[in-house]
Design a protein around this motif. Structure first.
Motif: not given
Ligand SMILES: Cc1cc2nc3c(=O)[nH]c(=O)nc-3n(C[C@H](O)[C@H](O)[C@H](O)COP(=O)(O)OP(=O)(O)OC[C@H]3O[C@@H](n4cnc5c(N)ncnc54)[C@H](O)[C@@H]3O)c2cc1C
Length: 236
Positions: A116, A144, A172, A185, A208, A212
């Protein structure tokens, strides 16, 4: 605890608007494993010191170490490292640190990396070590980010750095035009390919921001991953 060593900044590279990678020269660096981190110490003329942890972004290569720093607005250390520390200036580092959140080239099992934001940093070290060692262990990255401008190591990842598998990038807030996945997400669908359903679960490394990491770990356990095989690192 290992000793503090002098680290000289030799190069800074932009990864996103607020993220930079920094290459330091650390004389007689002892080497490290992919996933480990260092403590960085900054000292002011009046004796004030600040220490923060930063993950190592690449496998050992001589005396060079690469860190990746995301600016935290209002933060004491990250804006200085990411923007202001002049090339040629020194900081101190201590490490390498950490022995749990590491990938060793001799590991043969499947690995799922889940990043993340700037949590990509230690996972990038694993991806690079995997490539350097020509490991045949399956390794897959799910990454992400808020929007396309936040993707670090864009060209290197696009070049198939994660073994034979193209990384899955999850947006996201805003996805690139033409993207079939709406922004949102990370979900079970992102973390498990149809071919993986029913296969023996991979060893997972999740890194992350705390929110997350907790969400991703929950999704992973929800699709059958054993919590003891989910290794996590939280950045704050
Ligand atoms: C093992 C480990 C490895 C790490 N590796 C990296 C790395 O590779 N790259 C990296 O950029 N950071 C990494 N971090 C986070 C890093 O150590 C600092 O916490 C971060 O850079 C913020 O420091 P700062 O002095 O700028 O902010 P501070 O002055 O410490 O904090 C300012 C404010 O921001 C909040 N805050 C602190 N950290 C974060 C954060 N990460 N996200 C959002 N809000 C935050 C604080 O609660 C506070 O309110 C790692 C942390 C750990 C524990």
């Amino acid at each position: 605890m290992s000793a503090w060593r002098r680290a000289r900044l030799v190069r800074r590279q932009e990864q996103s608007r607020t993220g930079r990678t920094l290459l330091f020269d650390v004389p007689q660096w002892p080497g490290h494993l992919a996933g480990q981190h260092v403590d960085v110490r900054l000292s002011a003329d009046d004796g004030y010191q600040a220490i923060r942890s930063y993950s190592l972004a690449a496998p050992t290569e001589g005396d060079g170490i690469e860190l990746g720093v995301q600016t935290v607005p209002g933060g004491e250390v990250s804006p200085y490292l990411a923007r202001d520390l002049p090339v040629g200036a020194d900081v101190e580092v201590r490490g390498p640190l950490g022995g749990w959140f590491v990938w060793r080239p001799e590991q043969r099992e499947s690995v799922l990396l889940v990043a993340g934001g700037c949590g990509i940093v230690p996972l990038m070290a694993m991806i690079r070590a995997h490539r350097l060692e020509r490991s045949t262990a399956p390794m897959r990255l799910v990454y992400s980010v808020r929007d396309p401008a936040q993707v670090w190591y864009r060209d290197e990842l696009a070049g198939g750095a994660a073994g034979a598998t193209v990384p899955r990038i999850v947006y996201t807030r805003r996805a690139p035009p033409g993207s079939s996945r709406p922004p949102g997400h990370i979900s079970a669908h992102d973390l498990q390919t149809p071919e993986e359903a029913g296969a023996s679960p991979a060893l997972c490394f999740v890194c992350g921001p705390t929110g997350f990491v907790e969400h991703a770990a929950e999704v992973l356990t929800g699709i059958g991953h054993d919590p003891s095989r989910i290794r996590t690192e939280r950045f704050g």
